[in-house]
Design a protein around this motif. Structure first.
Motif, PDB file in Angstrom:
ATOM      1  N   SER A  27      -4.863 -35.393 -23.723  1.00 32.98           N
ATOM      2  CA  SER A  27      -5.922 -34.652 -23.033  1.00 32.98           C
ATOM      3  C   SER A  27      -5.381 -33.618 -22.049  1.00 32.98           C
ATOM      4  CB  SER A  27      -6.864 -35.619 -22.308  1.00 32.98           C
ATOM      5  OG  SER A  27      -6.172 -36.324 -21.300  1.00 32.98           O
ATOM      6  N   GLY A  28      -4.113 -33.718 -21.702  1.00 34.58           N
ATOM      7  CA  GLY A  28      -3.523 -32.781 -20.754  1.00 34.58           C
ATOM      8  C   GLY A  28      -3.314 -33.359 -19.366  1.00 34.58           C
ATOM      9  N   LYS A  29      -3.393 -34.684 -19.237  1.00 39.55           N
ATOM     10  CA  LYS A  29      -3.228 -35.337 -17.940  1.00 39.55           C
ATOM     11  C   LYS A  29      -1.889 -35.016 -17.290  1.00 39.55           C
ATOM     12  CE  LYS A  29      -3.450 -39.552 -19.252  1.00 39.55           C
ATOM     13  NZ  LYS A  29      -3.402 -39.234 -20.669  1.00 39.55           N
ATOM     14  N   THR A  30      -0.831 -35.187 -18.031  1.00 41.49           N
ATOM     15  CA  THR A  30       0.501 -35.014 -17.458  1.00 41.49           C
ATOM     16  C   THR A  30       0.758 -33.552 -17.108  1.00 41.49           C
ATOM     17  OG1 THR A  30       1.289 -36.963 -18.622  1.00 41.49           O
ATOM     18  CG2 THR A  30       2.970 -35.437 -17.811  1.00 41.49           C
ATOM     19  N   THR A  31       0.285 -32.633 -17.922  1.00 44.17           N
ATOM     20  CA  THR A  31       0.420 -31.208 -17.602  1.00 44.17           C
ATOM     21  C   THR A  31      -0.295 -30.903 -16.287  1.00 44.17           C
ATOM     22  OG1 THR A  31       0.568 -30.638 -19.941  1.00 44.17           O
ATOM     23  CG2 THR A  31      -0.059 -28.869 -18.429  1.00 44.17           C
ATOM     24  N   LEU A  32      -1.506 -31.418 -16.148  1.00 43.95           N
ATOM     25  CA  LEU A  32      -2.265 -31.233 -14.919  1.00 43.95           C
ATOM     26  C   LEU A  32      -1.583 -31.940 -13.744  1.00 43.95           C
ATOM     27  CD1 LEU A  32      -4.786 -30.225 -13.432  1.00 43.95           C
ATOM     28  CD2 LEU A  32      -6.005 -32.237 -14.299  1.00 43.95           C
ATOM     29  N   ALA A  33      -1.044 -33.125 -13.976  1.00 46.11           N
ATOM     30  CA  ALA A  33      -0.363 -33.878 -12.920  1.00 46.11           C
ATOM     31  C   ALA A  33       0.862 -33.123 -12.406  1.00 46.11           C
ATOM     32  CB  ALA A  33       0.035 -35.262 -13.424  1.00 46.11           C
ATOM     33  N   ARG A  34       1.602 -32.508 -13.299  1.00 42.86           N
ATOM     34  CA  ARG A  34       2.775 -31.728 -12.881  1.00 42.86           C
ATOM     35  C   ARG A  34       2.377 -30.535 -12.018  1.00 42.86           C
ATOM     36  NH1 ARG A  34       5.106 -32.501 -18.696  1.00 42.86           N
ATOM     37  NH2 ARG A  34       6.542 -34.229 -18.323  1.00 42.86           N
ATOM     38  N   LYS A  35       1.286 -29.893 -12.372  1.00 40.07           N
ATOM     39  CA  LYS A  35       0.788 -28.766 -11.580  1.00 40.07           C
ATOM     40  C   LYS A  35       0.354 -29.249 -10.195  1.00 40.07           C
ATOM     41  CE  LYS A  35      -2.727 -25.167 -11.621  1.00 40.07           C
ATOM     42  NZ  LYS A  35      -3.981 -24.719 -12.184  1.00 40.07           N
ATOM     43  N   LEU A  36      -0.375 -30.346 -10.168  1.00 38.99           N
ATOM     44  CA  LEU A  36      -0.848 -30.925  -8.917  1.00 38.99           C
ATOM     45  C   LEU A  36       0.324 -31.383  -8.042  1.00 38.99           C
ATOM     46  CD1 LEU A  36      -3.525 -31.664  -7.514  1.00 38.99           C
ATOM     47  CD2 LEU A  36      -3.401 -33.879  -8.670  1.00 38.99           C
ATOM     48  N   LEU A  98      -1.049 -40.844  -9.684  1.00 42.26           N
ATOM     49  CA  LEU A  98      -0.842 -41.875 -10.704  1.00 42.26           C
ATOM     50  C   LEU A  98      -1.347 -41.331 -12.026  1.00 42.26           C
ATOM     51  CD1 LEU A  98      -1.828 -45.226  -8.936  1.00 42.26           C
ATOM     52  CD2 LEU A  98       0.437 -44.202  -9.207  1.00 42.26           C
ATOM     53  N   ASP A  99      -0.427 -41.112 -12.923  1.00 46.71           N
ATOM     54  CA  ASP A  99      -0.719 -40.556 -14.244  1.00 46.71           C
ATOM     55  C   ASP A  99      -0.671 -41.692 -15.256  1.00 46.71           C
ATOM     56  OD1 ASP A  99      -0.974 -38.913 -16.470  1.00 46.71           O
ATOM     57  OD2 ASP A  99       1.045 -38.078 -16.324  1.00 46.71           O
ATOM     58  N   PHE A 100      -1.726 -42.530 -15.218  1.00 43.98           N
ATOM     59  CA  PHE A 100      -1.787 -43.721 -16.060  1.00 43.98           C
ATOM     60  C   PHE A 100      -2.891 -43.636 -17.121  1.00 43.98           C
ATOM     61  CE2 PHE A 100      -0.246 -46.968 -12.585  1.00 43.98           C
ATOM     62  CZ  PHE A 100       0.871 -46.198 -12.340  1.00 43.98           C
ATOM     63  N   GLY A 101      -3.882 -42.808 -16.926  1.00 41.71           N
ATOM     64  CA  GLY A 101      -5.001 -42.709 -17.860  1.00 41.71           C
ATOM     65  C   GLY A 101      -6.299 -43.259 -17.307  1.00 41.71           C
TER      66      GLY A 101
END
Length: 174
Positions: A27-36, A98-101
Motif C-alpha cells: 500500500s505504500g506504508k514504508t515509503t510514507l514512513a521513510r518520508k515521515l 511504527l511501520d507494522f500495518g
C-alpha cells in the motif's frame, strides 16, 4: 548571574508522537514512513526490515500453514521488542514511527492507549490502495524483492484483504 527583571525563562516541553503506519502490504506504508521519518526526525521501526535481517525471506508461494505459523510467531516477537524500544524512545521525547500495518482497530486502540499512558501523542497514517494496485505492486515486489522485504504469496494477500479493517474517521482524531 544577572537577569533583567522583565525577562522570563520559557521552557519548551516537546511531547513525542507515536505514528502508526496503517495499511496492507504494497500500500505504500514504508515509503510514507521513510518520508515521515525525515520530516519529523523520528525513529522509524519497520518490522519487515528487522524480520528479513534476522530470518531472511521465510515464506514463499509453496509455504504451508506451518511455515506461516513460524513466520507469524517471529513477526510477533519482533513487534514486541520494537515496541519496547519505541516506548523508551517516546519517553525520551523523540517521535516514533511504527511501520507494522496495524490491520485491526483493536491493535490501533491498544497502541493509542499505550501512547497515552506514556504521555505521548498519537497519529494514524493510512496508506490506502485498491485491490488491483496492491496485487500489481506485490507481484512487482516479489519479482525483485527489494532489501527489507519478503515474498508475499498472492493468495495470502487476498486473504489478508478480507480481514483488514480500514481505520474509521474517528480514529484520526487525536
Amino acid at each position: 548571574m544577572n537577569r533583567s527583571p522583565g525577562i522570563k525563562r520559557l521552557w519548551s516541553i516537546s511531547v513525542a508522537t507515536l505514528h502508526l503506519m496503517v495499511g496492507l502490504p504494497g500500500s505504500g506504508k514504508t515509503t510514507l514512513a521513510r518520508k515521515l521519518e525525515a520530516e519529523c526526525s523520528a525513529l522509524r521501526l519497520t518490522v519487515d526490515e528487522w524480520h528479513v535481517r534476522l530470518f531472511g525471506s521465510d515464506v514463499h508461494d509453496d509455504s504451508d500453514e506451518a511455515d506461516f505459523s513460524k513466520h507469524n510467531a517471529r513477526h510477533a516477537a519482533i513487534e514486541s521488542l520494537l515496541w519496547e524500544a519505541a516506548a523508551r524512545v517516546l519517553v525520551l521525547g523523540v517521535d516514533v514511527i511504527l511501520d507494522f500495518g496495524f490491520w485491526t482497530r483493536s491493535e490501533r486502540d491498544e497502541l493509542r492507549a499505550k501512547a497515552q499512558d506514556l504521555g505521548a501523542g498519537f497519529k494514524i497514517h493510512f496508506a490506502d490502495a485498491s485491490e488491483e494496485l496492491l496485487l500489481e505492486r506485490i507481484k512487482a515486489r516479489n519479482a525483485q524483492l527489494p532489501p527489507g522485504t519478503f515474498h508475499i504469496p498472492e493468495i495470502k494477500l487476498k486473504e489478508w484483504m478480507r480481514s483488514f479493517e480500514p481505520p474509521s474517521p474517528d480514529e484520526f482524531i487525536a
